[in-house]
Design a protein around this motif. Structure first.
Motif, PDB file in Angstrom:
ATOM      1  N   LYS A 182      42.535  37.784  51.719  1.00  0.00           N
ATOM      2  CA  LYS A 182      42.227  37.560  53.126  1.00  0.00           C
ATOM      3  C   LYS A 182      42.217  36.036  53.371  1.00  0.00           C
ATOM      4  O   LYS A 182      41.176  35.402  53.316  1.00  0.00           O
ATOM      5  N   ILE A 183      43.403  35.513  53.604  1.00  0.00           N
ATOM      6  CA  ILE A 183      43.627  34.070  53.665  1.00  0.00           C
ATOM      7  C   ILE A 183      44.275  33.709  54.989  1.00  0.00           C
ATOM      8  O   ILE A 183      45.216  34.374  55.437  1.00  0.00           O
ATOM      9  N   ALA A 184      43.760  32.677  55.629  1.00  0.00           N
ATOM     10  CA  ALA A 184      44.387  32.142  56.840  1.00  0.00           C
ATOM     11  C   ALA A 184      45.279  30.973  56.430  1.00  0.00           C
ATOM     12  O   ALA A 184      44.785  29.905  56.070  1.00  0.00           O
ATOM     13  N   ARG A 185      46.579  31.202  56.459  1.00  0.00           N
ATOM     14  CA  ARG A 185      47.531  30.165  56.061  1.00  0.00           C
ATOM     15  C   ARG A 185      48.131  29.510  57.295  1.00  0.00           C
ATOM     16  O   ARG A 185      48.654  30.199  58.177  1.00  0.00           O
ATOM     17  N   VAL A 214      30.787  31.591  47.293  1.00  0.00           N
ATOM     18  CA  VAL A 214      31.273  30.400  47.988  1.00  0.00           C
ATOM     19  C   VAL A 214      32.756  30.550  48.306  1.00  0.00           C
ATOM     20  O   VAL A 214      33.582  30.707  47.397  1.00  0.00           O
ATOM     21  N   TYR A 215      33.092  30.497  49.602  1.00  0.00           N
ATOM     22  CA  TYR A 215      34.479  30.560  50.041  1.00  0.00           C
ATOM     23  C   TYR A 215      34.864  29.261  50.738  1.00  0.00           C
ATOM     24  O   TYR A 215      34.018  28.599  51.348  1.00  0.00           O
ATOM     25  N   PRO A 216      36.152  28.932  50.725  1.00  0.00           N
ATOM     26  CA  PRO A 216      36.637  27.920  51.666  1.00  0.00           C
ATOM     27  C   PRO A 216      36.721  28.553  53.061  1.00  0.00           C
ATOM     28  O   PRO A 216      36.762  29.784  53.191  1.00  0.00           O
ATOM     29  N   LEU A 217      36.759  27.729  54.075  1.00  0.00           N
ATOM     30  CA  LEU A 217      36.820  28.234  55.445  1.00  0.00           C
ATOM     31  C   LEU A 217      38.022  29.140  55.671  1.00  0.00           C
ATOM     32  O   LEU A 217      37.970  30.080  56.471  1.00  0.00           O
ATOM     33  N   ASP A 218      39.117  28.877  54.945  1.00  0.00           N
ATOM     34  CA  ASP A 218      40.355  29.626  55.151  1.00  0.00           C
ATOM     35  C   ASP A 218      40.391  30.953  54.395  1.00  0.00           C
ATOM     36  O   ASP A 218      41.439  31.603  54.341  1.00  0.00           O
ATOM     37  N   GLN A 219      39.273  31.361  53.796  1.00  0.00           N
ATOM     38  CA  GLN A 219      39.246  32.605  53.023  1.00  0.00           C
ATOM     39  C   GLN A 219      38.082  33.478  53.454  1.00  0.00           C
ATOM     40  O   GLN A 219      36.981  32.987  53.713  1.00  0.00           O
ATOM     41  N   ALA A 220      38.323  34.787  53.514  1.00  0.00           N
ATOM     42  CA  ALA A 220      37.250  35.739  53.824  1.00  0.00           C
ATOM     43  C   ALA A 220      37.247  36.889  52.833  1.00  0.00           C
ATOM     44  O   ALA A 220      36.660  37.943  53.087  1.00  0.00           O
ATOM     45  N   GLY A 221      37.874  36.699  51.692  1.00  0.00           N
ATOM     46  CA  GLY A 221      37.946  37.730  50.663  1.00  0.00           C
ATOM     47  C   GLY A 221      39.241  37.576  49.899  1.00  0.00           C
ATOM     48  O   GLY A 221      40.114  36.772  50.253  1.00  0.00           O
ATOM     49  N   THR A 222      39.395  38.347  48.816  1.00  0.00           N
ATOM     50  CA  THR A 222      40.622  38.281  48.035  1.00  0.00           C
ATOM     51  C   THR A 222      41.795  38.779  48.870  1.00  0.00           C
ATOM     52  O   THR A 222      41.771  39.890  49.399  1.00  0.00           O
ATOM     53  N   VAL A 274      29.087  31.053  35.806  1.00  0.00           N
ATOM     54  CA  VAL A 274      30.122  30.895  36.823  1.00  0.00           C
ATOM     55  C   VAL A 274      30.993  32.148  36.808  1.00  0.00           C
ATOM     56  O   VAL A 274      31.718  32.395  35.841  1.00  0.00           O
ATOM     57  N   GLY A 275      30.863  32.941  37.872  1.00  0.00           N
ATOM     58  CA  GLY A 275      31.647  34.159  37.991  1.00  0.00           C
ATOM     59  C   GLY A 275      32.835  33.930  38.901  1.00  0.00           C
ATOM     60  O   GLY A 275      33.544  32.931  38.788  1.00  0.00           O
ATOM     61  N   SER A 276      33.040  34.853  39.837  1.00  0.00           N
ATOM     62  CA  SER A 276      34.150  34.746  40.782  1.00  0.00           C
ATOM     63  C   SER A 276      33.971  35.797  41.857  1.00  0.00           C
ATOM     64  O   SER A 276      33.361  36.848  41.617  1.00  0.00           O
ATOM     65  N   ASN A 277      34.544  35.520  43.032  1.00  0.00           N
ATOM     66  CA  ASN A 277      34.569  36.581  44.034  1.00  0.00           C
ATOM     67  C   ASN A 277      35.359  37.782  43.514  1.00  0.00           C
ATOM     68  O   ASN A 277      35.189  38.912  43.977  1.00  0.00           O
ATOM     69  N   ALA A 278      36.213  37.558  42.503  1.00  0.00           N
ATOM     70  CA  ALA A 278      36.974  38.646  41.884  1.00  0.00           C
ATOM     71  C   ALA A 278      36.070  39.633  41.153  1.00  0.00           C
ATOM     72  O   ALA A 278      36.500  40.747  40.843  1.00  0.00           O
ATOM     73  N   GLY A 279      34.834  39.235  40.870  1.00  0.00           N
ATOM     74  CA  GLY A 279      33.888  40.161  40.270  1.00  0.00           C
ATOM     75  C   GLY A 279      33.255  41.094  41.286  1.00  0.00           C
ATOM     76  O   GLY A 279      32.567  42.052  40.917  1.00  0.00           O
TER      77      GLY A 279
END
Length: 252
Positions: A246-249, A236-244, A136-141
């Protein structure tokens, strides 16, 4: 009749690890649930009548890892699937303002811990000619952001280790995969901010993050592929995310 698979999950007491334990149990697996905090695991084991082995384990302690995994009871060995989930982030300050103890904890858990557990389990898998390691990594990698220098570096190391491990076991029959979650609402942010619940809550404000179960569903899907199929990595992202960052709040 084939025996149920044995799955070892590290960091199993909460978050993604606990969700993975539940997901594999739902498929009929026997699970070695490893974590430093075992009170929750003891309760889980009591609910599942012999299907869960709670294992007190600090992945940073190589000798303890080797001793614990080298003496598993017969009904919980050998390990068929290893989910290297134990990991954490600490702090969100610039590198020159960081607490070096936070660096050590992230490096020791996220990198050395993964190596310690893999080093204890992989030889048996290679010898048997079967097994699956899921890191289990992360998009942060895959990217870096301010205040995440060391955490991002540790998760980039997980990605490099995963790729190298896959090459090292090539031809042995052992699979190696990686799952990189984006924003998941667990205890992750509370740990990162040293127990500051308000700061942790702000991370998820106005968004619908992933749940731990979402990642567990991906992990079990990867593990359930036919023998000739390796899912090398999944982002794997939630719909509200497109990168670190990059968040739709949503407001209100």
């Amino acid at each position: 009749m084939a025996h149920p698979p044995v799955v070892l999950v590290t960091g199993a007491s909460s978050g993604i690890g606990r969700a993975c334990v539940d997901a594999f149990l739902a498929q009929g697996a026997r699970v070695v649930a490893a974590a430093r905090r075992t009170d929750r695991l003891d309760e889980l084991a009591a609910q599942h009548d012999g299907a869960v082995l709670p294992l007190a384990l600090d992945v940073r302690d190589r000798d303890a890892v080797n001793a614990a995994l080298g003496s598993l009871p017969e009904n919980f060995s050998p390990i068929d699937v290893l989910v290297n989930n134990a990991g954490l982030a600490r702090g969100r300050t610039p590198l020159h303002e960081d607490d070096p103890d936070d660096w050590d904890q992230m490096l020791d858990t996220n990198v050395r811990g993964l190596l310690n557990v893999s080093g204890a389990v992989l030889p048996g898998m290679v010898e048997r000619g079967s097994g699956h390691v899921i890191n289990v990594g992360s998009n942060a990698g895959r990217e870096v952001y301010p205040g995440g220098t060391v955490y991002c570096a540790t998760k980039a190391a997980v990605e490099r280790i995963t790729r190298g491990m896959r090459m090292d076991v090539l031809g042995s029959g052992v699979k190696v995969s990686e799952v990189d979650p984006g924003m998941v609402e667990t205890e992750f942010s509370v740990v990162r901010f040293h127990g500051d619940q308000q700061a942790a809550d702000a991370v998820y404000e106005g968004v619908t993050p992933l749940a731990a179960q979402d990642i567990a569903n991906v992990v079990t899907w990867i593990a359930g592929q036919p023998p000739h199929v390796v899912i090398a990595d999944v982002l794997v992202y939630p719909l509200d995310q497109a990168g670190t960052g990059k968040i739709a709040r949503r407001k209100g």
